[in-house]
Write a protein that holds these residues in place. Structure first.
Motif, mmCIF file in Angstrom:
data_model
loop_
_atom_site.group_PDB
_atom_site.id
_atom_site.type_symbol
_atom_site.label_atom_id
_atom_site.label_comp_id
_atom_site.label_asym_id
_atom_site.label_seq_id
_atom_site.Cartn_x
_atom_site.Cartn_y
_atom_site.Cartn_z
ATOM 1 N N UNK A 28 35.011 37.429 36.037
ATOM 2 C CA UNK A 28 34.217 38.587 36.441
ATOM 3 C C UNK A 28 35.121 39.791 36.611
ATOM 4 N N UNK A 29 34.701 40.942 36.056
ATOM 5 C CA UNK A 29 35.489 42.167 36.265
ATOM 6 C C UNK A 29 35.513 42.599 37.727
ATOM 7 N N UNK A 30 34.568 42.073 38.522
ATOM 8 C CA UNK A 30 34.513 42.453 39.942
ATOM 9 C C UNK A 30 35.786 42.027 40.676
ATOM 10 N N UNK A 31 36.414 40.952 40.219
ATOM 11 C CA UNK A 31 37.610 40.448 40.898
ATOM 12 C C UNK A 31 38.694 41.518 40.918
ATOM 13 N N UNK A 58 31.180 47.942 47.722
ATOM 14 C CA UNK A 58 31.439 49.032 46.788
ATOM 15 C C UNK A 58 31.665 48.537 45.356
ATOM 16 N N UNK A 59 31.674 47.243 45.165
ATOM 17 C CA UNK A 59 31.877 46.692 43.822
ATOM 18 C C UNK A 59 30.826 45.632 43.511
ATOM 19 N N UNK A 60 29.584 45.911 43.872
ATOM 20 C CA UNK A 60 28.498 44.971 43.596
ATOM 21 C C UNK A 60 28.276 44.814 42.100
ATOM 22 N N UNK A 61 28.322 45.923 41.380
ATOM 23 C CA UNK A 61 27.973 45.899 39.964
ATOM 24 C C UNK A 61 29.069 45.247 39.144
ATOM 25 N N UNK A 62 28.666 44.557 38.082
ATOM 26 C CA UNK A 62 29.640 43.967 37.171
ATOM 27 C C UNK A 62 30.335 45.045 36.338
ATOM 28 N N UNK A 63 29.615 46.176 36.134
ATOM 29 C CA UNK A 63 30.217 47.278 35.391
ATOM 30 C C UNK A 63 31.272 47.957 36.257
ATOM 31 N N UNK A 64 32.316 48.419 35.635
ATOM 32 C CA UNK A 64 33.394 49.094 36.354
ATOM 33 C C UNK A 64 33.018 50.556 36.567
ATOM 34 N N UNK A 65 32.260 50.814 37.650
ATOM 35 C CA UNK A 65 31.828 52.172 37.954
ATOM 36 C C UNK A 65 32.906 52.852 38.784
ATOM 37 N N UNK A 66 33.399 53.995 38.350
ATOM 38 C CA UNK A 66 34.446 54.689 39.127
ATOM 39 C C UNK A 66 33.972 54.987 40.538
ATOM 40 N N UNK A 67 34.808 54.702 41.499
ATOM 41 C CA UNK A 67 34.463 54.947 42.888
ATOM 42 C C UNK A 67 34.970 56.314 43.315
ATOM 43 N N UNK A 68 34.263 56.954 44.229
ATOM 44 C CA UNK A 68 34.742 58.232 44.759
ATOM 45 C C UNK A 68 35.877 57.984 45.756
ATOM 46 N N UNK A 69 36.425 59.033 46.290
ATOM 47 C CA UNK A 69 37.413 58.878 47.358
ATOM 48 C C UNK A 69 36.714 58.335 48.603
ATOM 49 N N UNK A 70 37.275 57.270 49.142
ATOM 50 C CA UNK A 70 36.688 56.634 50.328
ATOM 51 C C UNK A 70 37.747 56.617 51.418
ATOM 52 N N UNK A 112 43.949 38.940 51.268
ATOM 53 C CA UNK A 112 42.763 39.603 50.731
ATOM 54 C C UNK A 112 42.680 39.460 49.211
ATOM 55 N N UNK A 113 43.809 39.546 48.535
ATOM 56 C CA UNK A 113 43.789 39.420 47.073
ATOM 57 C C UNK A 113 43.475 37.995 46.646
ATOM 58 N N UNK A 114 43.975 37.017 47.400
ATOM 59 C CA UNK A 114 43.579 35.636 47.119
ATOM 60 C C UNK A 114 42.075 35.465 47.285
ATOM 61 N N UNK A 115 41.544 36.024 48.377
ATOM 62 C CA UNK A 115 40.101 35.910 48.634
ATOM 63 C C UNK A 115 39.306 36.582 47.517
ATOM 64 N N UNK A 116 39.780 37.728 47.027
ATOM 65 C CA UNK A 116 39.086 38.433 45.953
ATOM 66 C C UNK A 116 39.036 37.608 44.672
ATOM 67 N N UNK A 117 40.062 36.801 44.463
ATOM 68 C CA UNK A 117 40.117 36.015 43.235
ATOM 69 C C UNK A 117 39.248 34.757 43.291
ATOM 70 N N UNK A 118 38.943 34.274 44.492
ATOM 71 C CA UNK A 118 38.204 33.002 44.569
ATOM 72 C C UNK A 118 36.826 33.118 45.207
ATOM 73 N N UNK A 119 36.408 34.314 45.652
ATOM 74 C CA UNK A 119 35.171 34.368 46.439
ATOM 75 C C UNK A 119 33.933 34.002 45.633
ATOM 76 N N UNK A 120 34.047 33.962 44.307
ATOM 77 C CA UNK A 120 32.902 33.616 43.464
ATOM 78 C C UNK A 120 32.897 32.159 43.009
ATOM 79 N N UNK A 121 33.821 31.344 43.505
ATOM 80 C CA UNK A 121 33.908 29.961 42.991
ATOM 81 C C UNK A 121 32.634 29.162 43.265
#
Length: 508
Positions: A332-335, A442-454, A364-373
């Motif tokens: 998933x590109x969301x990762x 902020x990254x729900x969508x599978x498409x890589x939508x540019x995010x604003x400054x947060x 956090x990066x480990x969690x980002x890589x596996x949260x969809x398992x």
């Protein structure tokens, strides 16, 4: 904060490893020269922690006292070793007790460094790593066995790579306590003890024999003691043969007590020698062994090499995460998007929330890589399935507490915050969960939508999130999720403010 080593640019001058075993506590301190450890201090104390394990899962007061007195002495020696340069692990007995958190708190206070409880599989991996570093590399398979106080690890591997890792519930302390607790030896008790060991081996025996090996190596106290006795008696030149074990058992049976003295047997090893001998005899019988050689290196040396690898960015935990991702088909590109977002969010709150930047980002990066398992099982409640997998799967290099933290982040990344199942007393982890939840939103969508400054501003249990109002109006689903998040986080005692100042809300 977390039981994760700090990330140095190079290997520190001094590394230390501590093994809190069921029979003995060991500590080694080493300097690194020419890519090999030079041991500058080695301390062993026969704490006999396993003898203090009671039927209700608690440790006796006497065992706890012995342990803490030993750890106080270890701690004095470790004061000169830098934080992050020490790895301390607990094995079978600490895996078994029901008051582990209380013991760990007291232990860490005396040692001055974090203590991890590792799984049997991780213990087996580290043993194999230590043994493999001590012998000539070869292409053929080898079987490695380590009889500890509470468990026995059996590993088959090739080179530096273990292929089968088994941790069995039989050890020299546990067997002595169960079958020879009064010190007396009878043929009947010997038979019962051997059968119990053979039963423990039965479920894994065929898999081990089917894979096969060409070299048999034993490690640690029980096996090294048997090898030393065989040498001192003039039977061998350091190896152990099947007939040697039979002869030793016969001598103990004739004597009728575990207190039999013999050449090469130290006073410290005496009380648990016969228990380890019975375990070894079962290993020889079940696995059809004829000869074994003893290795000088095992778990503690494996810990040193594993710790060195982390400093050199050869962290086995990264490989474990990659294998888990592949196993559960996470594509998933969301990762990548979430990893970038947490890299942006974390530095903004690290100081105010007192988070360790390197360790927090790694987790956090480990969690980002596996949260969809969990999606590989079902979409419904996939976060629950993923959390279960993260906590219970064999992840080489991870301690139980590290896997529990990963599991908590996976469980809490969506929907209502699981306050009843999340370790709410772990404030740093709770704050990381909040960061991770926002990154996911902020990254729900599978498409890589540019995010604003947060922009994030943290203060105690308040978090202000500032983002373009126009962007939110054009992304109504994200806005709805953030409004829900305000409500969800209130259940944790934290307040989230959208496009508002923490100080203004605190003043009002």
């Amino acid at each position: 904060m977390f039981n994760l080593s700090k990330l140095f640019k190079s290997v520190p001058e001094t590394l230390a490893a501590v093994d809190l075993g069921s029979n003995s506590f060991h500590m080694i301190i080493a300097h690194w020269q020419n890519d090999s450890p030079v041991i500058i201090d080695r301390i062993k104390e026969p704490v006999r922690l396993g003898f203090g394990l009671q039927d209700d899962g608690s440790l006796s007061d006497e065992a706890v006292q012995r342990a803490m007195e030993c750890l106080q002495r270890f701690g004095e020696r470790l004061r000169s070793v830098d934080a992050g340069s020490v790895r301390i692990v607990g094995t079978k007995t600490l895996r078994s007790i029901n008051n582990a958190s209380e013991f760990l708190t007291d232990a860490q206070a005396r040692l001055g460094h974090p203590v991890e409880i590792i799984s049997g599989e991780e213990e087996a991996r580290l043993i194999y790593l230590g043994v493999a570093q001590a012998i000539e590399p070869g292409k053929d398979r080898r079987i490695v066995m380590d009889i500890g106080g509470g468990s026995t690890e059996v590993i088959i591997g090739r080179g530096m790579d273990p292929e089968i890792k088994e941790s069995l519930n039989m050890g020299c302390v546990a067997l002595t306590k169960r079958f020879f607790g009064d010190g007396k030896i009878s043929r009947k008790a010997i038979k019962k003890a051997r059968v119990a060991c053979l039963q423990e081996l039965e479920p894994v025996r065929d898999d081990l024999l089917d894979l096969g090996w060409s070299e048999c190596i034993g490690a640690s106290g029980s096996i090294k003691s048997v090898a030393e006795v065989c040498t001192e008696l003039g039977w061998t030149t350091g190896e152990i043969h099947r007939q040697n074990i039979t002869d030793l058992i016969d001598q103990f049976a004739e004597h009728g007590n575990i207190d039999l003295s013999m050449k090469g047997l130290s006073a410290d090893r005496q009380p648990v020698f016969f228990g380890g001998l019975i375990v070894l005899s079962a290993l020889f019988e079940s696995l059809q062994l004829e000869t074994m050689v003893a290795s000088d290196w095992a778990l503690r040396e494996g810990l040193l090499f594993d710790l060195k690898g982390r400093f050199e960015h050869k962290d086995i935990r990264d490989d474990s995460i990659n294998k888990l991702v592949a196993r559960y088909h996470v594509v998933s590109p969301r990762v990548g998007q979430i990893e970038k977002t947490v890299e942006d969010f974390l530095p903004q709150v690290t100081g105010d929330w007192e988070l360790n930047p390197e360790e927090s980002l790694q987790l956090l990066k480990w969690a980002a890589r596996i949260f969809l398992i969990g999606l590989d099982i079902t979409h419904s409640d996939y976060h629950k399935h993923g959390a279960y997998i993260a906590e219970n799967v064999d992840l080489a290099g991870f301690s139980r507490s590290e896997q529990a933290q990963l599991s908590a982040l996976v469980l809490s990344h969506r929907k209502r915050f699981p306050v009843k199942k999340f370790p709410m007393d772990n404030e740093p982890l709770l704050r990381l969960s909040i960061i991770f939840r926002l990154a996911v939103i902020f990254n729900r969508a599978r498409r890589n939508i540019p995010l604003p400054e947060i922009k994030l501003v943290a203060k105690d249990k308040q978090l202000s999130l500032n983002v373009s109002t126009e962007w939110l109006e054009n992304n109504s689903l994200t806005l709805a999720d953030l409004e829900n998040e305000v409500r969800y986080l209130s259940q944790t005692g934290y307040s989230l403010f959208l496009n508002d100042s923490v100080d203004d809300n605190a003043a009002s």
